[in-house]
Design a protein around this motif. Structure first.
Motif, PDB file in Angstrom:
ATOM      1  N   PHE A 129      25.087  -0.924  63.784  1.00 43.68           N
ATOM      2  CA  PHE A 129      26.210  -1.099  62.859  1.00 43.68           C
ATOM      3  C   PHE A 129      27.272  -1.989  63.506  1.00 43.68           C
ATOM      4  O   PHE A 129      28.278  -1.505  64.019  1.00 43.68           O
ATOM      5  CB  PHE A 129      26.819   0.268  62.503  1.00 43.68           C
ATOM      6  CG  PHE A 129      25.852   1.227  61.886  1.00 43.68           C
ATOM      7  CD1 PHE A 129      25.435   1.067  60.574  1.00 43.68           C
ATOM      8  CD2 PHE A 129      25.333   2.287  62.631  1.00 43.68           C
ATOM      9  CE1 PHE A 129      24.537   1.949  60.000  1.00 43.68           C
ATOM     10  CE2 PHE A 129      24.437   3.174  62.067  1.00 43.68           C
ATOM     11  CZ  PHE A 129      24.028   3.001  60.742  1.00 43.68           C
ATOM     12  N   PRO A 130      27.056  -3.289  63.500  1.00 45.25           N
ATOM     13  CA  PRO A 130      27.978  -4.205  64.187  1.00 45.25           C
ATOM     14  C   PRO A 130      29.399  -4.199  63.624  1.00 45.25           C
ATOM     15  O   PRO A 130      30.337  -4.580  64.327  1.00 45.25           O
ATOM     16  CB  PRO A 130      27.313  -5.577  64.006  1.00 45.25           C
ATOM     17  CG  PRO A 130      26.366  -5.418  62.866  1.00 45.25           C
ATOM     18  CD  PRO A 130      25.901  -4.006  62.911  1.00 45.25           C
ATOM     19  N   ASP A 131      29.586  -3.776  62.366  1.00 39.96           N
ATOM     20  CA  ASP A 131      30.909  -3.797  61.756  1.00 39.96           C
ATOM     21  C   ASP A 131      31.553  -2.403  61.676  1.00 39.96           C
ATOM     22  O   ASP A 131      32.587  -2.236  61.030  1.00 39.96           O
ATOM     23  CB  ASP A 131      30.825  -4.385  60.340  1.00 39.96           C
ATOM     24  CG  ASP A 131      30.341  -5.829  60.338  1.00 39.96           C
ATOM     25  OD1 ASP A 131      30.750  -6.580  61.250  1.00 39.96           O
ATOM     26  OD2 ASP A 131      29.548  -6.194  59.451  1.00 39.96           O
ATOM     27  N   ALA A 132      30.965  -1.440  62.327  1.00 36.86           N
ATOM     28  CA  ALA A 132      31.470  -0.069  62.246  1.00 36.86           C
ATOM     29  C   ALA A 132      32.790   0.099  62.996  1.00 36.86           C
ATOM     30  O   ALA A 132      33.066  -0.618  63.973  1.00 36.86           O
ATOM     31  CB  ALA A 132      30.444   0.905  62.812  1.00 36.86           C
ATOM     32  N   VAL A 133      33.590   1.047  62.544  1.00 38.95           N
ATOM     33  CA  VAL A 133      34.753   1.493  63.314  1.00 38.95           C
ATOM     34  C   VAL A 133      34.238   2.479  64.358  1.00 38.95           C
ATOM     35  O   VAL A 133      33.603   3.477  64.016  1.00 38.95           O
ATOM     36  CB  VAL A 133      35.790   2.190  62.407  1.00 38.95           C
ATOM     37  CG1 VAL A 133      36.911   2.792  63.252  1.00 38.95           C
ATOM     38  CG2 VAL A 133      36.348   1.208  61.391  1.00 38.95           C
ATOM     39  N   ILE A 134      34.484   2.182  65.631  1.00 40.20           N
ATOM     40  CA  ILE A 134      34.004   3.041  66.714  1.00 40.20           C
ATOM     41  C   ILE A 134      35.202   3.690  67.389  1.00 40.20           C
ATOM     42  O   ILE A 134      36.113   3.000  67.861  1.00 40.20           O
ATOM     43  CB  ILE A 134      33.167   2.242  67.728  1.00 40.20           C
ATOM     44  CG1 ILE A 134      31.921   1.678  67.036  1.00 40.20           C
ATOM     45  CG2 ILE A 134      32.770   3.127  68.906  1.00 40.20           C
ATOM     46  CD1 ILE A 134      31.029   0.850  67.933  1.00 40.20           C
ATOM     47  N   LEU A 135      35.203   5.015  67.423  1.00 36.37           N
ATOM     48  CA  LEU A 135      36.321   5.779  67.965  1.00 36.37           C
ATOM     49  C   LEU A 135      35.907   6.566  69.198  1.00 36.37           C
ATOM     50  O   LEU A 135      34.802   7.127  69.242  1.00 36.37           O
ATOM     51  CB  LEU A 135      36.835   6.779  66.923  1.00 36.37           C
ATOM     52  CG  LEU A 135      37.477   6.198  65.656  1.00 36.37           C
ATOM     53  CD1 LEU A 135      37.605   7.289  64.604  1.00 36.37           C
ATOM     54  CD2 LEU A 135      38.843   5.615  65.981  1.00 36.37           C
ATOM     55  N   PRO A 136      36.784   6.636  70.215  1.00 34.35           N
ATOM     56  CA  PRO A 136      36.528   7.540  71.340  1.00 34.35           C
ATOM     57  C   PRO A 136      36.785   8.966  70.884  1.00 34.35           C
ATOM     58  O   PRO A 136      37.701   9.234  70.094  1.00 34.35           O
ATOM     59  CB  PRO A 136      37.543   7.092  72.392  1.00 34.35           C
ATOM     60  CG  PRO A 136      38.676   6.534  71.589  1.00 34.35           C
ATOM     61  CD  PRO A 136      38.070   5.912  70.373  1.00 34.35           C
ATOM     62  N   GLU A 137      36.007   9.890  71.369  1.00 38.59           N
ATOM     63  CA  GLU A 137      36.110  11.274  70.884  1.00 38.59           C
ATOM     64  C   GLU A 137      37.486  11.882  71.137  1.00 38.59           C
ATOM     65  O   GLU A 137      38.008  12.641  70.319  1.00 38.59           O
ATOM     66  CB  GLU A 137      35.013  12.134  71.526  1.00 38.59           C
ATOM     67  CG  GLU A 137      34.854  13.485  70.868  1.00 38.59           C
ATOM     68  CD  GLU A 137      33.456  14.059  71.020  1.00 38.59           C
ATOM     69  OE1 GLU A 137      33.305  15.264  70.771  1.00 38.59           O
ATOM     70  OE2 GLU A 137      32.522  13.310  71.363  1.00 38.59           O
ATOM     71  N   PHE A 138      38.127  11.534  72.266  1.00 37.90           N
ATOM     72  CA  PHE A 138      39.428  12.124  72.567  1.00 37.90           C
ATOM     73  C   PHE A 138      40.476  11.771  71.519  1.00 37.90           C
ATOM     74  O   PHE A 138      41.418  12.528  71.280  1.00 37.90           O
ATOM     75  CB  PHE A 138      39.922  11.720  73.968  1.00 37.90           C
ATOM     76  CG  PHE A 138      40.323  10.278  74.108  1.00 37.90           C
ATOM     77  CD1 PHE A 138      41.555   9.829  73.654  1.00 37.90           C
ATOM     78  CD2 PHE A 138      39.477   9.363  74.701  1.00 37.90           C
ATOM     79  CE1 PHE A 138      41.937   8.501  73.785  1.00 37.90           C
ATOM     80  CE2 PHE A 138      39.840   8.023  74.836  1.00 37.90           C
ATOM     81  CZ  PHE A 138      41.075   7.603  74.373  1.00 37.90           C
ATOM     82  N   ALA A 139      40.330  10.597  70.867  1.00 44.56           N
ATOM     83  CA  ALA A 139      41.304  10.176  69.860  1.00 44.56           C
ATOM     84  C   ALA A 139      41.294  11.132  68.675  1.00 44.56           C
ATOM     85  O   ALA A 139      42.356  11.506  68.146  1.00 44.56           O
ATOM     86  CB  ALA A 139      41.003   8.758  69.401  1.00 44.56           C
ATOM     87  N   VAL A 140      40.114  11.547  68.245  1.00 42.76           N
ATOM     88  CA  VAL A 140      40.014  12.480  67.119  1.00 42.76           C
ATOM     89  C   VAL A 140      40.490  13.865  67.546  1.00 42.76           C
ATOM     90  O   VAL A 140      41.176  14.568  66.793  1.00 42.76           O
ATOM     91  CB  VAL A 140      38.565  12.541  66.599  1.00 42.76           C
ATOM     92  CG1 VAL A 140      38.511  13.340  65.291  1.00 42.76           C
ATOM     93  CG2 VAL A 140      37.998  11.151  66.381  1.00 42.76           C
ATOM     94  N   VAL A 141      40.155  14.266  68.764  1.00 44.61           N
ATOM     95  CA  VAL A 141      40.571  15.581  69.274  1.00 44.61           C
ATOM     96  C   VAL A 141      42.091  15.699  69.277  1.00 44.61           C
ATOM     97  O   VAL A 141      42.667  16.672  68.768  1.00 44.61           O
ATOM     98  CB  VAL A 141      40.021  15.813  70.700  1.00 44.61           C
ATOM     99  CG1 VAL A 141      40.602  17.098  71.298  1.00 44.61           C
ATOM    100  CG2 VAL A 141      38.500  15.881  70.678  1.00 44.61           C
ATOM    101  N   LEU A 142      42.775  14.716  69.847  1.00 40.04           N
ATOM    102  CA  LEU A 142      44.234  14.776  69.935  1.00 40.04           C
ATOM    103  C   LEU A 142      44.892  14.650  68.567  1.00 40.04           C
ATOM    104  O   LEU A 142      45.912  15.281  68.298  1.00 40.04           O
ATOM    105  CB  LEU A 142      44.746  13.682  70.879  1.00 40.04           C
ATOM    106  CG  LEU A 142      44.495  13.940  72.357  1.00 40.04           C
ATOM    107  CD1 LEU A 142      44.926  12.737  73.197  1.00 40.04           C
ATOM    108  CD2 LEU A 142      45.242  15.187  72.838  1.00 40.04           C
ATOM    109  N   ASP A 143      44.316  13.836  67.703  1.00 40.42           N
ATOM    110  CA  ASP A 143      44.859  13.712  66.353  1.00 40.42           C
ATOM    111  C   ASP A 143      44.799  15.054  65.635  1.00 40.42           C
ATOM    112  O   ASP A 143      45.737  15.446  64.933  1.00 40.42           O
ATOM    113  CB  ASP A 143      44.075  12.653  65.578  1.00 40.42           C
ATOM    114  CG  ASP A 143      44.608  12.454  64.170  1.00 40.42           C
ATOM    115  OD1 ASP A 143      45.665  11.810  64.032  1.00 40.42           O
ATOM    116  OD2 ASP A 143      43.988  12.956  63.208  1.00 40.42           O
TER     117      ASP A 143
END
Length: 265
Positions: A129-143
């Motif tokens: 998925f070259p156009d996907a939004v890729i997030l680090p897991e810690f970003a979702v955890v803290l949010d």
């Protein structure tokens, strides 16, 4: 879980979000519509995707979000961060790999996170998925955690990433103090790191609140962790996702990072 509802309609593909939580041993993918209804939720071994998963991932989804565990990271106060001179911070990541270094702004905390992924894992999903939004897991955890933090007292978070890895984070009187990842193999490992944090930050014998997320192995872990807190809270889904076939009874709480990733920028 391997769940595919008959309500999944390929003709509505542009309206669906494909969400993926990637790992080294297990991947989880879900399809969610605009009304937070999930007609698909599949888990499978990372190195041996089941046929249903490969079929779903071969579809041309317009919106794709992938959560990947971070390999290394550091936090920098936003007021002193210099975006044009990222190389000066690589020493804190223990690497010189600038190409594999990414930025995530934690505006509510006044911090900037610099982080890296495992290259093989990242490249595997980028190829798919070259156009996907890729997030680090810690970003979702803290949010997810910030809305549960009080301006008084202490709150310790334990997020069970998977593969024997647990992220620990700490807030004291509303201020961010710590985020770190530790390898956990048994209950005594949990106790060691909790007690170490209590000592390191002079918190006495217990924490005011502990926040739990991810897939906690079993009740014995919950009980051991609860023994160090005045209050313990399991982070529920913020997105209020439900399965398309609501008569199917299944707790989606362990998948809160997967589904709540849709809320992160």
């Amino acid at each position: 879980m391997n769940y595919i509802s008959k309500q999944f309609n390929i003709h509505y593909l542009p309206e669906y979000n494909l969400l993926v939580k990637a790992g080294f041993q297990k991947d989880v993918l879900a399809v969610v519509d605009k009304k937070s209804v999930a007609p698909i939720l599949i888990e499978y071994p990372s190195e041996e995707p089941i046929l249903d998963a490969t079929r779903i991932m071969s579809l041309p989804f317009r919106f794709v979000r992938i959560v990947i565990p971070h390999q290394s990271f550091t936090f920098i106060p936003k007021e002193v961060f210099q975006k044009d001179n990222i190389a000066q911070y690589l020493q804190f990541l223990g690497t010189s790999d600038l190409e594999n270094t990414f930025i995530y702004y934690l505006d509510n905390l006044g911090l900037v996170a610099l982080y890296q992924f495992d290259k093989l894992l990242l490249n595997r999903w980028r190829r798919l998925f070259p156009d996907a939004v890729i997030l680090p897991e810690f970003a979702v955890v803290l949010d997810r955690a910030q809305e549960r933090i009080s301006i008084r007292g202490t709150a310790l978070g334990l997020h069970f990433v998977a593969d024997n890895m647990v992220d620990f984070y700490l807030f004291k009187n509303g201020g961010f103090q710590l985020y770190n990842s530790f390898e956990i193999h048994n209950l005594d490992d949990i106790s060691y790191y909790v007690l170490n944090i209590l000592t390191q930050f002079s918190l006495g014998d217990s924490i005011d609140k502990i926040l739990l997320s991810g897939e906690v192995p079993n009740d014995s872990y919950y009980k051991r962790i609860a023994s160090y807190a005045g209050d313990i809270e399991v982070l529920e889904l913020k997105t209020k996702v439900v399965l398309a076939d609501q008569e199917i009874e299944s707790s989606l709480t362990p998948y809160n990072i997967l589904f709540d990733s849709i809320l992160c920028e």
